[in-house]
Enzyme design. Structure first.
Site, short mmCIF file in Angstrom:
data_model
loop_
_atom_site.label_atom_id
_atom_site.label_comp_id
_atom_site.label_asym_id
_atom_site.label_seq_id
_atom_site.Cartn_x
_atom_site.Cartn_y
_atom_site.Cartn_z
N ILE A 24 0.84 -1.20 0.00
CA ILE A 24 0.00 0.00 0.00
C ILE A 24 0.87 1.25 0.00
CG2 ILE A 24 -1.84 1.24 1.21
CD1 ILE A 24 -2.60 -1.51 2.47
N SER A 46 11.85 -5.27 5.78
CA SER A 46 11.61 -6.59 6.41
C SER A 46 10.52 -7.36 5.67
CB SER A 46 11.19 -6.40 7.87
OG SER A 46 9.94 -5.72 7.93
N SER A 136 -6.99 -0.19 10.36
CA SER A 136 -7.56 -1.36 9.68
C SER A 136 -8.98 -1.64 10.14
CB SER A 136 -6.68 -2.57 9.98
OG SER A 136 -7.36 -3.76 9.66
N TYR A 160 -2.50 -8.44 15.96
CA TYR A 160 -2.25 -7.47 14.86
C TYR A 160 -3.28 -6.35 14.93
CZ TYR A 160 -3.32 -5.40 10.38
OH TYR A 160 -3.64 -4.49 9.40
N LYS A 164 -3.18 -2.07 16.05
CA LYS A 164 -3.76 -0.94 15.29
C LYS A 164 -4.63 -0.08 16.21
CE LYS A 164 -2.22 -1.74 11.10
NZ LYS A 164 -1.28 -0.82 10.46
N ASN A 209 -1.28 -15.03 2.85
CA ASN A 209 -2.38 -15.25 3.80
C ASN A 209 -3.71 -14.83 3.17
OD1 ASN A 209 -0.72 -15.88 6.19
ND2 ASN A 209 -0.02 -13.77 5.95
C1 WQD Z 1 -10.75 -12.72 2.80
C2 WQD Z 1 -11.76 -13.83 2.66
C3 WQD Z 1 -11.29 -15.73 4.05
C4 WQD Z 1 -7.57 -16.76 1.94
C5 WQD Z 1 -7.44 -9.08 5.81
C6 WQD Z 1 -6.09 -9.11 6.45
C7 WQD Z 1 -5.99 -8.17 7.60
C8 WQD Z 1 -6.67 -6.86 7.33
C9 WQD Z 1 -8.08 -7.05 6.83
C10 WQD Z 1 -5.38 -4.97 6.70
C11 WQD Z 1 -12.14 -14.47 3.99
C12 WQD Z 1 -11.18 -16.10 2.57
C13 WQD Z 1 -8.75 -16.14 2.35
C14 WQD Z 1 -7.63 -18.06 1.39
C15 WQD Z 1 -10.00 -18.07 1.67
N1 WQD Z 1 -5.94 -6.15 6.35
N2 WQD Z 1 -9.93 -16.79 2.21
N3 WQD Z 1 -8.85 -18.68 1.28
O1 WQD Z 1 -9.30 -12.13 6.54
O2 WQD Z 1 -10.65 -10.20 5.60
O3 WQD Z 1 -8.34 -9.84 6.55
O4 WQD Z 1 -7.97 -7.81 5.63
O5 WQD Z 1 -5.38 -4.44 7.75
O6 WQD Z 1 -4.61 -7.94 7.78
O7 WQD Z 1 -5.87 -10.42 6.93
O8 WQD Z 1 -8.69 -11.03 4.33
O9 WQD Z 1 -7.88 -12.01 2.22
O10 WQD Z 1 -7.30 -13.17 4.41
O11 WQD Z 1 -9.65 -13.23 3.57
O12 WQD Z 1 -11.10 -18.65 1.55
O13 WQD Z 1 -6.59 -18.69 1.01
O14 WQD Z 1 -11.20 -14.88 1.87
O15 WQD Z 1 -11.93 -16.76 4.79
O16 WQD Z 1 -13.52 -14.82 3.94
P1 WQD Z 1 -9.34 -10.86 5.79
P2 WQD Z 1 -8.28 -12.39 3.61
#
Ligand code: WQD
Length: 349
Positions: A24, A46, A136, A160, A164, A209
């Site tokens: 970002i 990092s 966030s 995490y 924030k 992730n």
């Molecule tokens: C989105 C959807 C999962 C991966 C993220 C960041 C967090 C924050 C908020 C910044 C969910 C599904 C995901 C996969 C899946 N960002 N999924 N298979 O969890 O909303 O949070 O945004 O501050 O740091 O983690 O985002 O992309 O991980 O998941 O089914 O391999 O996709 O269950 O419904 P999330 P995500």
């Protein structure tokens, strides 16, 4: 290699961008240059690579001043402020993997909180009192109702997200002690996509992730299939619903906040959601990415990921009202731009 560049006198619109080589941060640097600002990047690399600097130069024609630094090194940070006429700060730098924060909470609290405190102390020493903080939507946890308003209760469910929220509280306390501070607390929903040139994009280190980078890595053959974490949620198709926002819209939201930071709107610290206001399911994202890439994205349904919530999307009225900003790019733009970046850079930077 010491990446510190020869110092040059900065213009009066010099903005220190911490974490500016990150996903970002780097896209925001491009938007800042386009808006006539002089971004100066501080990053410890990092979770990012210095090679993004050349990409920024290719896109904008400007190579930003870059300092490789850990923000907790207050002495080194002080030198950056001594050498440059910085007028404001956009603070992105911090660890951001939810799962990792659960496994290693002390690493997250120490890094994210200490970095913010060190930054505020040096800013104060140099009478730089304008800051835009990268917060966030994860501070809302399992929100009571969607769309989520800035006044919705916060309920963090992992270290995490908690860092924030703590940094938001630290900044509010700094304001109470010295009301000259001007503070924007921007709560992002789910940033995705890439710069339209295909030269910059999301390049997570290791196994992603997040959903979108994982899908795009399946599309270029780096993984066999997407694991869909549960299809038994109370949603349109049972998969999780989120508010995906194009990273360039998000970047431009920061420029909009910077332009307003000197107005009376920010005479008190303001919390502002940056999202589209639309919720989309995992399956909708997967199908949209297939359309953009022309690839079949294989997947399998697995059990829910611990800590996941069913639905999360933004109420966007405040951003429109006080920043005069709203998103311009749609889901097809997000997927087309993400695919262009990934297909042109299958291994990232
Ligand atoms: C989105 C959807 C999962 C991966 C993220 C960041 C967090 C924050 C908020 C910044 C969910 C599904 C995901 C996969 C899946 N960002 N999924 N298979 O969890 O909303 O949070 O945004 O501050 O740091 O983690 O985002 O992309 O991980 O998941 O089914 O391999 O996709 O269950 O419904 P999330 P995500």
């Amino acid at each position: 290699m010491n990446l510190e560049r020869r110092t040059k006198k900065s213009s009066k619109r010099s903005v220190l961008v911490t974490g500016g080589t990150g996903y970002i941060g780097s896209h925001t640097v491009v938007a800042l240059i386009a808006a006539g600002y002089n971004p100066i990047i501080a990053d410890n690399l990092s979770n990012s690579k210095a090679s993004v600097l050349k990409r920024i130069e290719k896109i904008t024609g400007k190579l930003p001043l870059f300092y490789k630094i850990d923000l907790r090194n207050t002495t080194a940070l002080n030198k950056i402020f001594q050498k440059n006429s910085i007028t404001s700060v956009i603070h992105f730098a911090g660890f951001k993997a939810v799962g990792e924060s659960v496994a290693e909470p002390l690493k997250y609290y120490e890094n994210n909180i200490q970095s913010a405190i060190s930054l505020c102390k040096v800013m104060d020493r140099h009478k730089v009192k304008k800051i835009i903080f990268s917060s966030s939507a994860s501070v809302y946890g399992e929100a009571s109702a969607n769309p989520i308003k800035e006044s919705s209760a916060t309920a963090t469910t992992n270290p995490y997200a908690h860092t924030k929220l703590i940094i938001e509280e630290i900044l509010k306390s700094v304001y109470v002690a010295d009301p000259e501070w001007r503070i924007a607390l921007l709560r992002y929903f789910n940033p995705v996509g890439a710069h339209e040139s295909g030269l910059m994009g999301e390049d997570p280190q290791g196994i992603p992730n997040n959903l979108m980078p994982y899908i795009s890595q399946v599309a270029v053959g780096r993984h066999k299939k997407v694991n869909i974490f549960g299809n038994d949620y109370p949603t349109v198709d049972g998969t999780g619903v989120r508010d995906y926002i194009h990273v360039m819209d998000l970047a431009e939201g920061h420029v909009a906040a910077l332009k307003k930071i000197d107005t009376t709107i920010f005479s008190v610290p303001r919390v502002i959601n940056l999202g589209t206001g639309k919720g989309r399911s995992v399956m909708e994202i997967l199908r949209a990415f297939e359309k953009a890439s022309g690839k079949v994205i294989s997947y399998r349904i697995t059990k829910r990921r611990p800590g996941d919530i069913a639905v999360c999307y933004a109420d966007t009225k405040l951003a429109k009202k006080i920043l005069g900003w709203k998103t311009k790019r749609n889901l097809a733009d997000m997927c087309n731009d993400a695919w262009r970046w990934q297909s042109q850079n299958p291994k990232g930077y």
